[in-house]
Design a protein around this motif. Structure first.
Motif, mmCIF file in Angstrom:
data_model
loop_
_atom_site.group_PDB
_atom_site.id
_atom_site.type_symbol
_atom_site.label_atom_id
_atom_site.label_comp_id
_atom_site.label_asym_id
_atom_site.label_seq_id
_atom_site.Cartn_x
_atom_site.Cartn_y
_atom_site.Cartn_z
ATOM 1 N N MET A 1 -0.274 -8.385 12.732
ATOM 2 C CA MET A 1 -0.069 -8.779 11.362
ATOM 3 C C MET A 1 -0.180 -7.807 10.355
ATOM 4 O O MET A 1 -1.018 -6.594 10.488
ATOM 5 C CB MET A 1 -1.338 -9.746 11.059
ATOM 6 N N TYR A 2 0.526 -7.915 9.127
ATOM 7 C CA TYR A 2 0.838 -6.763 8.282
ATOM 8 C C TYR A 2 -0.330 -7.049 7.104
ATOM 9 O O TYR A 2 -1.058 -7.798 7.089
ATOM 10 C CB TYR A 2 2.073 -6.992 7.283
ATOM 11 N N HIS A 3 -0.581 -5.833 6.399
ATOM 12 C CA HIS A 3 -1.643 -5.540 5.414
ATOM 13 C C HIS A 3 -1.344 -6.216 4.203
ATOM 14 O O HIS A 3 -0.018 -6.485 3.914
ATOM 15 C CB HIS A 3 -2.199 -4.151 5.171
ATOM 16 N N LEU A 4 -2.306 -6.779 3.544
ATOM 17 C CA LEU A 4 -1.901 -7.584 2.067
ATOM 18 C C LEU A 4 -1.188 -6.539 1.218
ATOM 19 O O LEU A 4 -0.417 -6.892 0.303
ATOM 20 C CB LEU A 4 -3.244 -8.225 1.506
ATOM 21 N N LYS A 5 -1.735 -5.323 1.263
ATOM 22 C CA LYS A 5 -1.186 -4.285 0.446
ATOM 23 C C LYS A 5 0.348 -3.973 0.757
ATOM 24 O O LYS A 5 1.049 -3.721 -0.141
ATOM 25 C CB LYS A 5 -1.810 -2.757 0.468
ATOM 26 N N ASP A 6 0.797 -4.155 1.926
ATOM 27 C CA ASP A 6 2.200 -3.835 2.420
ATOM 28 C C ASP A 6 3.064 -4.995 1.478
ATOM 29 O O ASP A 6 4.066 -5.035 1.244
ATOM 30 C CB ASP A 6 2.289 -3.944 3.772
ATOM 31 N N LEU A 7 2.529 -6.003 1.641
ATOM 32 C CA LEU A 7 3.214 -7.505 0.999
ATOM 33 C C LEU A 7 3.207 -7.050 -0.591
ATOM 34 O O LEU A 7 4.374 -7.109 -1.319
ATOM 35 C CB LEU A 7 2.463 -8.787 1.130
ATOM 36 N N GLN A 8 2.283 -6.540 -1.294
ATOM 37 C CA GLN A 8 2.253 -6.148 -2.578
ATOM 38 C C GLN A 8 3.262 -5.173 -2.846
ATOM 39 O O GLN A 8 4.022 -5.126 -3.766
ATOM 40 C CB GLN A 8 1.004 -5.595 -3.124
ATOM 41 N N LEU A 9 3.251 -4.304 -2.012
ATOM 42 C CA LEU A 9 4.267 -3.041 -2.002
ATOM 43 C C LEU A 9 5.724 -3.507 -1.989
ATOM 44 O O LEU A 9 6.530 -3.174 -2.987
ATOM 45 C CB LEU A 9 3.968 -2.205 -0.996
ATOM 46 N N ALA A 10 5.859 -4.425 -0.930
ATOM 47 C CA ALA A 10 7.302 -5.200 -0.984
ATOM 48 C C ALA A 10 7.730 -5.845 -2.091
ATOM 49 O O ALA A 10 8.974 -5.612 -2.544
ATOM 50 C CB ALA A 10 7.456 -5.978 0.248
ATOM 51 N N ILE B 1 7.233 -5.010 11.890
ATOM 52 C CA ILE B 1 6.416 -6.353 12.283
ATOM 53 C C ILE B 1 7.109 -7.664 12.052
ATOM 54 O O ILE B 1 7.167 -8.580 12.723
ATOM 55 C CB ILE B 1 4.913 -6.223 11.363
ATOM 56 N N LEU B 2 8.017 -7.573 11.030
ATOM 57 C CA LEU B 2 8.700 -8.864 10.636
ATOM 58 C C LEU B 2 9.975 -8.943 11.215
ATOM 59 O O LEU B 2 10.544 -10.019 11.546
ATOM 60 C CB LEU B 2 9.049 -8.824 9.135
ATOM 61 N N ASP B 3 10.330 -7.743 11.977
ATOM 62 C CA ASP B 3 11.563 -7.665 12.817
ATOM 63 C C ASP B 3 12.690 -8.178 12.124
ATOM 64 O O ASP B 3 13.693 -8.731 12.468
ATOM 65 C CB ASP B 3 11.267 -8.659 14.251
#
Length: 304
Positions: free
Chosen positions: A1-10, A43-45
């Motif tokens: 599972m990815y980190h919430l900060k990675d989503l914010q960054l994207a 992670i999302l492939d």
């Protein structure tokens, strides 16, 4: 599972179309931001962005993920804000975009006062005279002069005021007082650039009818604070919103020209995205700035 900060960054990479700019905003080095994006894509492939030397463009899968992720992040932030609202807490970051002159010389002091009374608040100010895109700049509030056409923005009016032509006593001593705006062509003009364009049409009014005077600059700048500094130094005539120069006029460091021909007043407004119901902390900032604006109007009434 990815980190919430990675989503914010994207999401911020999608908004800014730049890995390094998004990383800086989140306190990451370009290398760390790039590694985080690669980790998320692994992670999302799938590939979220098509890379180029100039900017990052979302792929079809990237569009789907970012828009869904944006909604999810909005819901999470809303849940956190709801808890803070319920507790009446004032904590967390508040990001505000301010025009240069008003922001540096007046509103920043107001916000310093607010932050001192609410130590849990972290202020993040964006100072400049460009028209801020609330999404790309990722701000909660923007303070703007004038009537706005963007229907996606909600508004809270702080004050109404005219724009005024001003000059210093030193400039008037050396160059005389123009008695009509048409005489501005014979004077040194200090011109503000906004959005890359010179603001060379100044509005005035006579017997209820507004008219424009086109001026040309002897000096120009994209920073309103510098325009006022030049006016105070006797370098020419500036065209400023009343709040920008009210203190200096009352201190007799600047004089208002053409007082009988002021154009219609314009609003000073706080704006925010229509999709965002402001959180308790943001609503509190809005109410505080409204109160400070009213106090300022009382302390520095318009000279007419």
């Amino acid at each position: 599972m990815y980190h919430l900060k990675d989503l914010q960054l994207a999401i911020r990479i999608a908004d800014l179309q730049s890995v390094s700019a998004a990383g800086r905003e989140l306190g990451m080095t370009p290398a760390a931001a790039s590694a985080a994006l690669q980790r998320l894509e692994k992670i999302l492939d799938c590939q979220l962005f098509a890379r180029s030397t100039r900017k990052m463009q979302l792929t079809e899968e990237g569009h789907l993920f970012i828009e869904t992720g944006r909604k999810a992040l909005h819901l999470l932030n809303g849940a956190e804000n709801a808890l803070a609202d319920n507790r009446g807490e004032l904590k967390g970051e508040v990001r505000i975009a301010l025009p240069s002159d008003l922001g540096r010389n007046i509103v920043r002091e107001w916000l310093d006062e607010f932050a001192q009374s609410a130590p849990g608040i972290k202020l993040n100010l964006y100072i400049g005279d460009q028209m801020t895109d609330l999404i790309s700049q990722n701000v909660h509030l923007a303070l703007r002069y004038g009537h706005l056409e963007d229907s996606n923005l909600m508004r809270r009016q702080l004050a109404m005021m005219p724009r005024v032509a001003v000059a210093s006593p030193d400039y008037i001593d050396h160059h005389g007082v123009p008695t009509h705006p048409k005489e501005l062509t014979n004077h040194k003009i200090l011109l503000l650039h906004r959005g890359g364009e010179p603001w060379h049409k100044w509005l005035f009014s006579h017997k209820g009818a507004q008219y424009e005077i086109e001026v040309s600059a002897s000096r120009s700048c994209n920073d309103g604070a510098i325009i006022k500094d030049w006016a105070l130094a006797g370098k020419g005539i500036a065209y400023k919103s009343w709040f920008d120069v009210a203190k200096e006029v009352h201190q007799r460091r600047l004089s208002v020209l053409f007082r009988d021909q002021l154009a219609d007043s314009i609003p000073l407004q706080l704006v925010y995205l229509q999709t965002d119901y402001p959180s308790h902390k943001v609503r509190t900032v809005i109410d505080f700035l409204k109160q400070k604006s009213q106090e300022f109007e009382g302390a520095y009434p318009l000279f007419t």
